[in-house]
Write an enzyme that holds these catalytic residues in place. Structure first.
Site, PDB file in Angstrom:
ATOM      1  N   CYS A  48       0.721  -1.607  -0.335  1.00  0.00           N
ATOM      2  CA  CYS A  48      -0.076   0.033   0.092  1.00  0.00           C
ATOM      3  C   CYS A  48       0.830   1.534  -0.285  1.00  0.00           C
ATOM      4  O   CYS A  48       0.135   2.315  -0.422  1.00  0.00           O
ATOM      5  CB  CYS A  48      -1.323   0.041   1.286  1.00  0.00           C
ATOM      6  SG  CYS A  48      -1.615  -1.265   1.154  1.00  0.00           S
ATOM      7  N   TYR A 426     -18.270  15.889  19.413  1.00  0.00           N
ATOM      8  CA  TYR A 426     -18.821  17.830  19.213  1.00  0.00           C
ATOM      9  C   TYR A 426     -18.125  18.430  19.677  1.00  0.00           C
ATOM     10  O   TYR A 426     -17.965  18.461  21.448  1.00  0.00           O
ATOM     11  CB  TYR A 426     -20.313  17.961  18.400  1.00  0.00           C
ATOM     12  CG  TYR A 426     -20.359  18.961  19.372  1.00  0.00           C
ATOM     13  CD1 TYR A 426     -19.619  19.837  17.719  1.00  0.00           C
ATOM     14  CD2 TYR A 426     -21.057  19.835  19.395  1.00  0.00           C
ATOM     15  CE1 TYR A 426     -20.007  21.614  17.275  1.00  0.00           C
ATOM     16  CE2 TYR A 426     -21.677  21.669  19.597  1.00  0.00           C
ATOM     17  CZ  TYR A 426     -20.797  21.919  18.111  1.00  0.00           C
ATOM     18  OH  TYR A 426     -20.528  22.874  18.757  1.00  0.00           O
TER      19      TYR A 426
HETATM   20  C1  FAD Z   1       0.499   0.138  -4.899  1.00  0.00           C
HETATM   21  C2  FAD Z   1      -0.857  -0.868  -4.251  1.00  0.00           C
HETATM   22  C3  FAD Z   1      -1.110   0.239  -3.332  1.00  0.00           C
HETATM   23  C4  FAD Z   1      -2.561  -0.232  -2.190  1.00  0.00           C
HETATM   24  N1  FAD Z   1      -3.126   0.756  -1.746  1.00  0.00           N
HETATM   25  C5  FAD Z   1      -4.366   0.070  -0.891  1.00  0.00           C
HETATM   26  C6  FAD Z   1      -4.525   0.585   0.249  1.00  0.00           C
HETATM   27  O1  FAD Z   1      -4.433   1.721   0.365  1.00  0.00           O
HETATM   28  N2  FAD Z   1      -5.639   0.078   1.075  1.00  0.00           N
HETATM   29  C7  FAD Z   1      -5.854  -1.353   0.793  1.00  0.00           C
HETATM   30  O2  FAD Z   1      -6.352  -1.885   1.831  1.00  0.00           O
HETATM   31  N3  FAD Z   1      -5.287  -2.374   0.315  1.00  0.00           N
HETATM   32  C8  FAD Z   1      -4.550  -1.922  -0.584  1.00  0.00           C
HETATM   33  N4  FAD Z   1      -3.908  -2.252  -1.522  1.00  0.00           N
HETATM   34  C9  FAD Z   1      -4.147  -4.141  -1.639  1.00  0.00           C
HETATM   35  C10 FAD Z   1      -3.118  -4.796  -1.014  1.00  0.00           C
HETATM   36  O3  FAD Z   1      -1.808  -4.294  -0.395  1.00  0.00           O
HETATM   37  C11 FAD Z   1      -4.133  -6.280  -0.841  1.00  0.00           C
HETATM   38  O4  FAD Z   1      -5.398  -6.780  -0.855  1.00  0.00           O
HETATM   39  C12 FAD Z   1      -3.053  -6.966   0.137  1.00  0.00           C
HETATM   40  O5  FAD Z   1      -1.489  -7.101   0.017  1.00  0.00           O
HETATM   41  C13 FAD Z   1      -3.988  -8.593  -0.266  1.00  0.00           C
HETATM   42  O6  FAD Z   1      -3.041  -9.268   0.585  1.00  0.00           O
HETATM   43  P1  FAD Z   1      -2.467 -11.105  -0.468  1.00  0.00           P
HETATM   44  O7  FAD Z   1      -1.967 -11.742   1.391  1.00  0.00           O
HETATM   45  O8  FAD Z   1      -3.587 -11.484  -0.604  1.00  0.00           O
HETATM   46  O9  FAD Z   1      -1.496 -11.039  -1.176  1.00  0.00           O
HETATM   47  P2  FAD Z   1      -0.565 -10.013  -1.444  1.00  0.00           P
HETATM   48  O10 FAD Z   1      -0.235  -8.761  -0.769  1.00  0.00           O
HETATM   49  O11 FAD Z   1      -0.298  -9.446  -2.520  1.00  0.00           O
HETATM   50  O12 FAD Z   1       0.550 -11.739  -1.213  1.00  0.00           O
HETATM   51  C14 FAD Z   1       0.750 -12.231  -1.513  1.00  0.00           C
HETATM   52  C15 FAD Z   1       1.545 -13.413  -2.032  1.00  0.00           C
HETATM   53  O13 FAD Z   1       1.722 -14.242  -2.804  1.00  0.00           O
HETATM   54  C16 FAD Z   1       2.873 -14.420  -3.585  1.00  0.00           C
HETATM   55  N5  FAD Z   1       2.864 -16.118  -4.402  1.00  0.00           N
HETATM   56  C17 FAD Z   1       1.634 -16.191  -5.041  1.00  0.00           C
HETATM   57  N6  FAD Z   1       1.311 -16.596  -5.975  1.00  0.00           N
HETATM   58  C18 FAD Z   1       3.019 -17.722  -5.246  1.00  0.00           C
HETATM   59  C19 FAD Z   1       3.451 -19.212  -5.281  1.00  0.00           C
HETATM   60  N7  FAD Z   1       2.995 -19.881  -5.876  1.00  0.00           N
HETATM   61  N8  FAD Z   1       4.167 -19.660  -4.666  1.00  0.00           N
HETATM   62  C20 FAD Z   1       5.321 -18.696  -3.960  1.00  0.00           C
HETATM   63  N9  FAD Z   1       4.151 -17.256  -3.552  1.00  0.00           N
HETATM   64  C21 FAD Z   1       3.360 -17.073  -4.061  1.00  0.00           C
HETATM   65  C22 FAD Z   1       3.423 -13.461  -4.440  1.00  0.00           C
HETATM   66  O14 FAD Z   1       4.267 -13.030  -5.109  1.00  0.00           O
HETATM   67  C23 FAD Z   1       2.709 -12.745  -3.298  1.00  0.00           C
HETATM   68  O15 FAD Z   1       4.163 -11.694  -2.749  1.00  0.00           O
HETATM   69  C24 FAD Z   1      -3.073  -2.103  -2.496  1.00  0.00           C
HETATM   70  C25 FAD Z   1      -2.139  -3.054  -3.395  1.00  0.00           C
HETATM   71  C26 FAD Z   1      -0.787  -1.845  -4.133  1.00  0.00           C
HETATM   72  C27 FAD Z   1      -0.527  -2.804  -5.241  1.00  0.00           C
END
Ligand code: FAD
Length: 556
Positions: A48, A426
């Site tokens: 994020c 407030y």
């Molecule tokens: C630029 C940006 C800004 C954001 N801003 C916000 C915000 O302000 N507020 C908010 O609520 N959300 C925000 N988000 C969304 C938030 O980051 C995601 O919802 C959150 O990170 C999801 O978490 P996760 O653990 O499901 O997946 P991720 O954080 O994406 O992690 C998943 C991980 O799994 C790994 N992976 C996948 N497949 C495999 C495999 N086969 N073997 C090994 N590793 C694997 C990937 O490499 C990745 O590192 C933002 C996202 C981005 C990209």
């Protein structure tokens, strides 16, 4: 498994949900063997925060890296395998096949948590594989953009996709001095929001000099520019593709785990997949929407973290339930903010509710205290049950407070009547004796009871433009002259009571005021003088002006 050895917990994916799950697992069980398998080069980084490094709001790159494998090991005794990809799951044999720099091997598990998140969607646009085209999803993506801007002295950026990642990136590029174009396929920025909020966001970007194209797509990226579907070109030294996210499901699908109607991995209330030994959390799963009760994908960091905590608890033998998500989102937009929670008008309609809405534009704290800023707040509610369904807010201050209160109200299934009586903090520097949330709830009650019927701006303008109703402008003379509305009868609010004979009792009257409130006051004056076909425009001219079809007349 011997008692001494402890349970083998394997977590695939080591960022938001995965890293939280690992830390929670260790707090629950000192003896468990916990391994994170992460295919990227970083574990537990702040995705994020990535746009704010590009904008230079965050100067230290290292502050985005929340944990390292060494840190995880020393604090939690969690083994982190970086640049290790989980290739397949043998559910019978309970092993995960990995590939790392040394080849392939099997990692045994007693419990497995999938926290693989999603990956950005790259639309099939010719030129999308070029060196100057980026996603913004990982630390290497961020580094690539940052270095490209520096090394190639990029002067222009095209952002494909006007959702929150695209808009945060667009703001970052503006801050870096680039000329920015944003191209969004749907008819408004921030597609999950109602269109008028997309229009408010668009105005802020336009004021900062960004070019915003909605309802358009990019058909080709060529060196230094891109072509739109109407043939026009936009400068594009750098292109950022932020056109949505797809859940990483290949591993789960190949293992035969159930995928649901919303396109995410199916889990039960304990976040258990269709395999009793495998749990899942984060962007890859679908969850129950707490208002609609439907299965949805809401890829956001808050839910991912909380789900990681629950999945770890259950994977180690506990029993915690996940109740679902609301999709509460907040976005900094230049010097403003937009936030939403629950259902939008469109999603509430689709879910079959009797959708009503109340919009107010009110100061975030009393206007006599310096620094008051306007908050535009919309409450979406069900006309039958009077239950709040969703809320959206835009402004320079006080947006987060209103939306967090609304999110809490949604979790408690509160009605507009409950909201009208909320006893909120407030004092003049902080709010108003009647908070904008109270005021919007009053407007909703008044509309439902017929005491003061309101029309949303779109419906009102359609009726006025078709000549179906008399449009009565009750703004002050100054407001009226500065921004005249064609086809309206102008009687300032303070003169309405004395000029009733200028109005017909046989025709519908739609009252227009600056922000809606004076329209309600005028309506009540007319209603008490025997006019029984009167409505006012919710949000007044502030809301009308956001309609694409609305135009002010020529100033006199
Ligand atoms: C630029 C940006 C800004 C954001 N801003 C916000 C915000 O302000 N507020 C908010 O609520 N959300 C925000 N988000 C969304 C938030 O980051 C995601 O919802 C959150 O990170 C999801 O978490 P996760 O653990 O499901 O997946 P991720 O954080 O994406 O992690 C998943 C991980 O799994 C790994 N992976 C996948 N497949 C495999 C495999 N086969 N073997 C090994 N590793 C694997 C990937 O490499 C990745 O590192 C933002 C996202 C981005 C990209």
């Amino acid at each position: 498994m011997s008692e001494k050895e402890g349970k083998k917990l394997v977590i695939v994916g080591g960022v938001a949900a995965g890293a939280t799950a690992a830390a929670r697992a260790r707090r629950l069980d000192e003896r468990a063997s916990i391994t994170i398998v992460e295919r990227g080069r970083y574990v537990s980084f702040a995705n994020c925060g990535l746009p704010y490094f590009i904008s230079r709001d965050i100067a230290k790159r290292s502050s985005l890296i929340l944990q390292t494998p060494e840190g995880f090991f020393s604090r939690y005794a969690v083994e982190v395998l970086l640049e290790s990809e989980a290739l397949s799951i043998d559910r019978e044999g309970r092993t995960v096949r990995l590939r790392d720099s040394e080849g392939e091997r099997d990692l045994p598990y007693d419990s497995l948590i999938l926290a693989q998140g999603g990956s950005p969607i790259d639309p099939p646009i010719p030129g999308i594989a070029a060196q100057n085209v980026f996603n913004l999803w990982t630390i290497p993506d961020m580094d690539g953009i940052h270095h490209f801007v520096e090394e190639h002295h990029a002067k222009s950026a095209l952002v494909i996709g006007g959702g929150f990642v695209g808009l945060e990136a667009a703001e970052a590029f503006l801050k870096r001095g680039l000329a920015v174009s944003i191209v969004e396929l749907t008819d408004h920025l921030m597609p999950p929001a109602d269109p008028e909020f997309g229009a408010m966001i668009r105005e802020l970007f336009r004021k900062e000099g960004a070019r915003v194209e909605v309802g358009r797509s990019v058909t080709e990226i060529v060196s230094g520019r891109a072509r739109l579907d109407d043939g026009r070109e936009v400068p594009a030294d750098l292109v950022l593709v932020a056109a949505g996210v797809r859940p990483n499901l290949a591993l789960a699908r190949a293992a035969g785990l159930a995928v649901g109607p919303a396109g995410g991995l199916v889990v039960d209330e304990h976040l258990r997949t269709s395999d009793p030994r495998i749990w899942a959390a984060g962007d890859m799963i679908e969850v129950i929407h707490r208002v609609s009760g439907r299965s949805v994908r809401l890829p956001l960091a808050g839910p991912a973290n909380r789900q990681g905590r629950i999945a770890a608890t259950n994977a180690l033998g506990g029993s915690m339930s996940y109740r679902g998500a609301l999709g509460t989102t907040i976005l900094k937009v230049l010097d403003g903010a937009f936030a939403m929670t629950g259902l939008s008008t469109a999603s509430a309609r689709e879910a079959g509710f009797d959708v009503r809405a109340a919009t107010v534009h009110r100061a975030h704290h009393v206007t006599y205290f310096p620094g008051a800023e306007e908050v535009s707040l919309k409450l979406i509610y069900d006309g039958d049950s009077r239950r709040l369904l969703g809320a959206q807010a835009f402004g320079r201050a006080g947006v987060d407070k209103r939306i967090d209160v609304a999110a809490t109200a949604l979790a408690g299934e509160l009605t507009i009547d409950d909201l009208s009586e909320l006893d909120l903090a407030y004092a003049p520097p902080f709010g108003a004796a009647n908070d904008p949330l109270n005021m919007a709830a009053f407007a909703a009650q008044n509309d439902l009871s017929g005491y003061s019927p309101a029309l949303d701006a779109g419906t009102a303008w359609t009726r006025i433009a078709a000549g179906d109703a008399v449009a009565l402008d009750v703004r002050t003379l100054g407001e009226h002259l500065a921004a005249p509305i064609p086809g309206t009868l102008h009687i300032p609010l303070d003169e309405v009571a004395d000029r009733l004979d200028e109005l017909s009792r046989d025709r519908e009257i739609i009252v227009i005021s600056e922000d809606g409130y004076a329209g309600h006051v005028a309506l009540r004056r007319l209603a008490q003088s025997g006019f029984d076909q009167v409505e006012y425009v919710a949000g007044g001219v502030r809301s009308l002006a956001l309609l694409p079809e609305f135009k002010f007349g020529e100033q006199e």
